[in-house]
Structures are given as C-alpha cells and as structure tokens.
Design a protein around this motif. Structure first.
Motif, PDB file in Angstrom:
ATOM      1  N   ASP A 160     -54.419  36.421  23.159  1.00 14.92           N
ATOM      2  CA  ASP A 160     -54.164  35.048  22.700  1.00 14.92           C
ATOM      3  C   ASP A 160     -55.268  34.573  21.768  1.00 14.92           C
ATOM      4  O   ASP A 160     -54.999  33.918  20.749  1.00 14.92           O
ATOM      5  N   LYS A 174     -54.573  29.120   3.714  1.00 12.55           N
ATOM      6  CA  LYS A 174     -53.497  28.333   3.110  1.00 12.55           C
ATOM      7  C   LYS A 174     -53.989  26.960   2.692  1.00 12.55           C
ATOM      8  O   LYS A 174     -53.636  26.453   1.603  1.00 12.55           O
ATOM      9  N   SER A 197     -54.789  36.264  18.367  1.00 11.87           N
ATOM     10  CA  SER A 197     -53.678  35.676  17.623  1.00 11.87           C
ATOM     11  C   SER A 197     -54.017  34.276  17.123  1.00 11.87           C
ATOM     12  O   SER A 197     -53.709  33.912  15.981  1.00 11.87           O
ATOM     13  N   LEU A 198     -54.698  33.497  17.969  1.00 11.53           N
ATOM     14  CA  LEU A 198     -55.100  32.157  17.558  1.00 11.53           C
ATOM     15  C   LEU A 198     -56.102  32.209  16.410  1.00 11.53           C
ATOM     16  O   LEU A 198     -56.026  31.417  15.453  1.00 11.53           O
ATOM     17  N   GLN A 199     -57.028  33.172  16.482  1.00  6.36           N
ATOM     18  CA  GLN A 199     -58.005  33.317  15.404  1.00  6.36           C
ATOM     19  C   GLN A 199     -57.313  33.730  14.105  1.00  6.36           C
ATOM     20  O   GLN A 199     -57.650  33.220  13.015  1.00  6.36           O
ATOM     21  N   LYS A 200     -56.311  34.627  14.223  1.00  3.53           N
ATOM     22  CA  LYS A 200     -55.558  35.000  13.025  1.00  3.53           C
ATOM     23  C   LYS A 200     -54.829  33.802  12.431  1.00  3.53           C
ATOM     24  O   LYS A 200     -54.811  33.598  11.203  1.00  3.53           O
ATOM     25  N   GLU A 201     -54.233  33.002  13.323  1.00  2.00           N
ATOM     26  CA  GLU A 201     -53.514  31.821  12.838  1.00  2.00           C
ATOM     27  C   GLU A 201     -54.464  30.833  12.181  1.00  2.00           C
ATOM     28  O   GLU A 201     -54.163  30.246  11.130  1.00  2.00           O
ATOM     29  N   ILE A 202     -55.637  30.659  12.795  1.00  2.00           N
ATOM     30  CA  ILE A 202     -56.630  29.743  12.206  1.00  2.00           C
ATOM     31  C   ILE A 202     -57.073  30.250  10.838  1.00  2.00           C
ATOM     32  O   ILE A 202     -57.173  29.475   9.868  1.00  2.00           O
ATOM     33  N   ASN A 203     -57.335  31.543  10.760  1.00  2.00           N
ATOM     34  CA  ASN A 203     -57.737  32.097   9.460  1.00  2.00           C
ATOM     35  C   ASN A 203     -56.631  31.943   8.419  1.00  2.00           C
ATOM     36  O   ASN A 203     -56.899  31.623   7.257  1.00  2.00           O
ATOM     37  N   HIS A 204     -55.367  32.183   8.863  1.00  2.00           N
ATOM     38  CA  HIS A 204     -54.242  32.019   7.935  1.00  2.00           C
ATOM     39  C   HIS A 204     -54.131  30.580   7.452  1.00  2.00           C
ATOM     40  O   HIS A 204     -53.956  30.312   6.240  1.00  2.00           O
ATOM     41  N   MET A 205     -54.207  29.624   8.379  1.00  2.00           N
ATOM     42  CA  MET A 205     -54.110  28.209   8.011  1.00  2.00           C
ATOM     43  C   MET A 205     -55.280  27.785   7.131  1.00  2.00           C
ATOM     44  O   MET A 205     -55.109  26.995   6.189  1.00  2.00           O
ATOM     45  N   SER A 206     -56.484  28.315   7.427  1.00  2.00           N
ATOM     46  CA  SER A 206     -57.642  27.979   6.592  1.00  2.00           C
ATOM     47  C   SER A 206     -57.455  28.484   5.171  1.00  2.00           C
ATOM     48  O   SER A 206     -57.726  27.773   4.188  1.00  2.00           O
TER      49      SER A 206
END
Length: 637
Positions: free
Chosen positions: A527, A541, A530-539
């Motif tokens: 988790d 973007k 995945s959360l770190q990947k999502e944060i990196n993706h959102m950052s």
C-alpha cells in the motif's frame, strides 16, 4: 517474548522455585528471585555448586555472590557479557538470555539417556559404558569354547571377544587418484586413462587385507599434514613473495636442487680427498714394485735402453784392447744384474735414511714453529704490558711534575676544562642547527613513505584477511553442521511428552503469528509503495499542469490586467500548495521521529534504568555506612 517468559517461569516452578501465580513476565522478577532461581539451576546442573540461594546482608558479600554466579555461567559456556551487575542490577533482555541459557543446560528428566550433555565425547563415553555393562553382565566363557574368538549370543546375534581378532598396526603406501574433485585442475587424458584402467583398487593394493585400514589412515594423515604445511608456508612466506603458487613452487624446487647439488659436490670432494690420501703409495713400495717387475723379466723401455747401452760399451772396450774371441769375458750379464741390484739396494737404503732425516726435520720444524708462535704470543703480551706500564708511568710522571706548582696547574687545568666545555657547547649548538633540518627532512620522508603504501601490499593484506575469514567461516560451518547432527540425534532419542507438545504448539502459534504479521507488513509495504507511486504521479501531473497554465496565462498577462492578477494568484496558489506539501512531509517525519523516540523510551523503561540507579545509590550509601562502621571498629581497637 511472553511465550519465552512463560516457558522460563514454568521450568522454574517445575524445579522448585517459589514463584507467585500472578507472575507472568521476567519484568516482575525481583533480585532475590533471580539469584535464587540461578543458584537452583546451577545446583541441578552441577551438584558440586555451593552458593547461597538468598541475598547476603553485606554489600561486599552480594558483589562476591554476583561475581561467583557470573563465573559459574561463564564456565558452563555462556558467551555473552555477564558480571555481577547482570544479577544485582538486571535488565529484562540480559537476564532473559542468561535464564534461557540455564534452562537449556538443565538435564532432561524424560529418560536416562537424555541426561547426558551433547557432544562427541559424551556419546563415546556412553557407548563405552553400555558396552562394558553388557560385557560385565554376560557370563565368562573359556577361549577354547569360542571358535576364532566369536561368541554367539543367540541363533542370529554374535560378537567377537578376546585378542584373537587383533593384529599389528602396519601401513603400506597406497596410490589414490589425485585432483579429480578439483574442477579448476586440468588432468591429462593419459592420467585419467591410467586411473580408470590400470590403477588397482585401494582394497587390492596392500599385500595383506588387515593392513588396509592402517594404510588408508596413514595416507590420509600424510595428505592432511602436507596440505596444512603447504597452507601455513604459503600464508607465511608465499604471499609475501608476490609470486603465484606455480612460480613459488618452481623457485623452491630450483633452490632445493641447488642445495642438493652443492651438498653432493662437497661429499664428492671429500670422498676424492680421502681416496687420494688412502691411495698414495710410499716411494719404497714403488721401487719394490719396479724391482719385482724386473725379476719377472718384464723391463720397461728405460731398462732395455740401459741394457743396450752397456752392451755396446762393453763391445767397444773389448775391440779397443784387442781381445780375441778365445779370451773369456770379464763380467757376465748375471753379474752385471747382480751389481745393479746391489747398487739399487744401496740407493734404497740411502733413500730411507734421507726420508727419515726429512721426517725428523719436519718434526723439528713443527716444534720450532710452535715455539715461534708461543714466543710471538708472549712477545705481544709483554708488549701490551710494557705499553700499559709506559702509559701509567707517563701519567704518574706528569702528575709528579705538576705537584710542585699545584695551584697554578689546577687553575690551568680548570681553564682547559672550561674551554673544552665551551667547545662542547658550541659543537652542540652547531649540531642542533644541522640536526633540526635533518629531522624535519627525515619526518617528511617518513610521512611520504608511510603515505605511499603500495597497492600490492594492500591486496596482500586483503587476501590474508579473506583467508582468515574463510577459515573462520569454514570452522563455523563445520561447528554448526556438527551441532545440527548432535541436535538431530538428541531429538531422535527424546520422547515426546505433554509439556514438549505444549511447547511445540506454542512455537507453532508463534510462527503462525509471525507469518501473519509478516503478511500484514507486506500488505502495508505494498500500500505504501502504491501510494508513493500515486503521489509521484500526481506531483508530476501537477508540475506539468502548472507549467502549461503558467505559459498560457503569461502570454495574455501582458495585454490584460485581469489576466495579470490571475497569474499572480496562480503563482501564490502554487507557492502555498508547495509549502503545504512540505509541511505535510515535515509532519510525517516528525511523527516518525516521535514513534522512534517512543520505542526508545519503551526499551529504556524495560531496562529499568531509574530503578537500577536508585538501587545503586542505596547500595552505595549502605556500603559507605559499612565502611564507616568498619573504620570506627578499627579505630576503637
């Protein structure tokens, strides 16, 4: 740890320690209970242990008791750090290790065979004891009733008894294939063919089958000894030579060949000298040999020439004086030969006399040479004595010459001494001036030399360290393998009782809990990833969106005032959100630090540092009171 504490508490209760029913952890153990349980375990392990189970009243006696307990645990094989403070001012982790060690050392009360400690020697002693017991319980049987030393116990079981099956330990050289297990070593095809086709089996090489075991043991011992000697030589001398193993062996072979050649040459020279001394023939023996050859009718070329010359002279003389054929000759050939032999005999006698005179002269010369050497030594001794006496005489003469005017001479001598001292001081100052730059240069060169350690030396040290580490790892691996075998054998001998089943069930439960916790940790890690990947993706973007928006608004900001205000608001919003993100990240790091500090606080609280400090302070005050009382008692006496 709760399960471990429960096992320790249950074991202590089973051996007779008085532990309250509400005690469920080692944290609740008092100092008196720890010392009493430790002494109880030590007495069960070793019946000769003589230690009190309670705390003595005096502090010095308590320290001695703690030290004795620590020494007893160390003698049993405890490898951790242990001392009197482990028992008197204990913390939970250290005392748990000590008590678990003592519980493991307790003898098993399942069967008589499991009472013995682990170890090869113990297993061997037990086997010997069982064999002796069996032999003592069996009735005696005369040797005549045992064919070839075999005693039948029943229809199927038998054993050998007596000394009929013994034989002398005799070994013979045997040949075994070499290098087959080393994959890095290249073996020629001819050698492999010899190993597979022509080399006989080891069991067929000894002439007697009874010598097979002794031969194998001797061959293996010699191979192991040679390997150890080569390894020690390579580590001590070969590595420092900076050569490969083949080069080192070749150089060693050449050195040995040179030494052998030199020794053989010396022996040959000595043998030739001895043969020359023994084969030297005396001159008289040679003359006798030549005379014997003359008697046998075999003459040399010189003899024939001499005979021919004498015959011609005789014929010439006879022709000159006019002697006719009817007149007989004056001397016959036999008479001439007799005269020559007489002359030779006379010459041999003279030669013997001359040889004896020469020998006497050589002996006299040796005596005279020895006398000359003694006289020279005596002369040198007398010369040394004369020189010493002359020096002593000159010193005394100068002293006597100085006595009439002693005061002036003393003043002159003092002036000379002062000048000499001043000269020494000047020389010392000059030396210091020269010494200082030399010392600086020496130190500089020394530092440069120390800083310029060669890379090969470093690699050599690394190789030595790796070899030592390899040895340690190999020893540790062998020890662990042996321990595994011993534990497996001990486990096979053990019977599975109720308590062990309960312990096994608890262990399985602990393993299941650990597995479940591991799965939960893996889920949390997944988790988090995945959360770190999502944060990196959102950052990413967000950065791209801000860049595009900034470019679009910046183009119109030069023309429109409202767009310019919107651009300022956008920049301020982006900056505020950056600060907000940094604040959230800082809050997370602070929370992690808080959790780490809480863990450290829990670990420190488990060590009972404050309680131990208070106890140490109280013991210190009590010790000061005891010392004061002892001092007052001594003063009163």
């Amino acid at each position: 740890m709760e399960e471990v504490d429960n096992i320790i508490i249950h074991t202590f209760r089973s051996i007779g320690c008085e532990i309250e029913e509400d005690t469920v952890s080692l944290r609740q153990f008092s100092t008196e209970l720890i010392i009493g349980a430790t002494v109880k375990c030590l007495k069960i392990i070793d019946e000769s242990t003589n230690l009190p189970q309670g705390l003595p009243p005096g502090m010095s006696a308590r320290f001695r008791l703690g030290t004795d307990l620590a020494n007893a645990c160390s003698n049993l094989g405890y490898k951790g750090e242990i001392g009197y403070q482990t028992f008197l001012y204990s913390n939970e982790a250290d005392i748990r290790k000590v008590l678990m060690f003592l519980v493991e050392k307790l003898p098993k009360d399942t069967t008589a065979s499991s009472d013995e400690p682990l170890g090869k020697s113990a297993l061997l002693n037990r086997a010997i004891s069982a064999k002796l017991t069996e032999e003592l319980q069996s009735p005696w049987m005369p040797p005549c009733c045992k064919k070839r030393g075999i005693r039948w116990l029943d229809a199927k079981q038998w054993r050998k008894e007596g000394s009929s099956g013994m034989h002398m330990y005799h070994s013979v050289p045997v040949s075994v294939p070499e290098g087959l297990g080393d994959l890095t070593r290249t073996i020629p095809k001819e050698v492999k063919k010899y190993y597979s086709n022509d080399l006989p089996l080891v069991s067929h090489q000894p002439p007697r089958h009874s010598d097979l075991v002794a031969s194998l043991l001797e061959t293996n011992a010699s191979d192991v000894t040679a390997a150890h000697e080569w390894e020690a030589e390579w580590n001590s001398q070969g590595l420092h030579s900076r050569l490969t193993q083949e080069e080192y062996k070749a150089r060693k072979r050449e050195r040995l060949q040179k030494r052998i050649t030199a020794q053989v040459r010396q022996d040959i020279q000595k043998a030739e000298a001895a043969a020359a001394a023994e084969g030297s023939v005396d001159l008289m023996q040679l003359l006798d040999a030549f005379s014997d050859k003359g008697k046998q009718g075999k003459g040399s070329r010189f003899t024939h020439t001499e005979r021919l010359q004498f015959a011609q002279d005789e014929e010439t003389t006879a022709a000159q004086i006019g002697i006719g054929e009817g007149v007989p000759k004056a001397d016959t050939e036999e008479e001439l030969r007799q005269k020559r032999e007489d002359e030779a005999q006379e010459l041999r006698g003279k030669l013997q006399d001359v040889t004896k005179q020469l020998e006497n002269l050589e002996i006299t010369m040796k005596k005279l040479t020895a006398g000359i050497q003694q006289m020279e030594e005596k002369k040198s001794t007398e010369e040394r004595t004369n020189t010493e006496k002359q020096e002593s005489y000159s010193v005394k003469k100068r002293t006597m010459d100085l006595l009439p005017d002693a005061e002036n001479n003393i003043a002159k001598l003092q002036a000379v001494v002062e000048r000499s001292a001043q000269t020494l001081v000047n020389l010392a100052n000059q030396w210091e001036k020269h010494r200082a730059p030399l010392i600086e240069e020496y130190r500089r060169l020394k530092e440069e030399n120390a800083g310029k350690m060669s890379e090969s030396q470093k690699k050599l040290e690394d190789i030595t360290e790796l070899r030592e580490r390899m040895k340690e790892v190999a020893e540790e691996t062998r020890g662990k393998d042996e321990l595994h075998k011993q534990l497996a054998a001990e486990y096979q001998r053990m019977t599975k009782d109720v308590n062990r089943s309960a312990y096994t069930r608890r262990i399985l439960e602990i393993v299941a809990n650990i597995r479940k916790q591991k799965e939960d940790i893996e889920k949390v890690l997944i988790d988090t990833r995945s959360l770190q990947k999502e944060i990196n993706h959102m950052s990413g973007k967000l950065d791209r969106t801000f860049t595009v928006t900034d470019e679009l608004i910046f183009k119109d900001a030069k023309k429109d005032e409202a767009v310019r205000k919107a651009y300022k608001y956008l920049a301020a919003l982006h900056e505020n959100f950056d600060q907000l993100i940094k604040t959230v990240e800082g809050t997370g790091s602070i929370m992690r630090e808080i959790r780490d500090l809480e863990d450290q606080i829990d670990s420190e609280s488990n060590k009972k540092t404050i309680a131990n400090l208070e106890k140490i302070t109280a013991d210190y005050k009590e010790m000061k009171q005891e010392n004061s009382a002892l001092i007052a008692k001594i003063k009163g006496k």
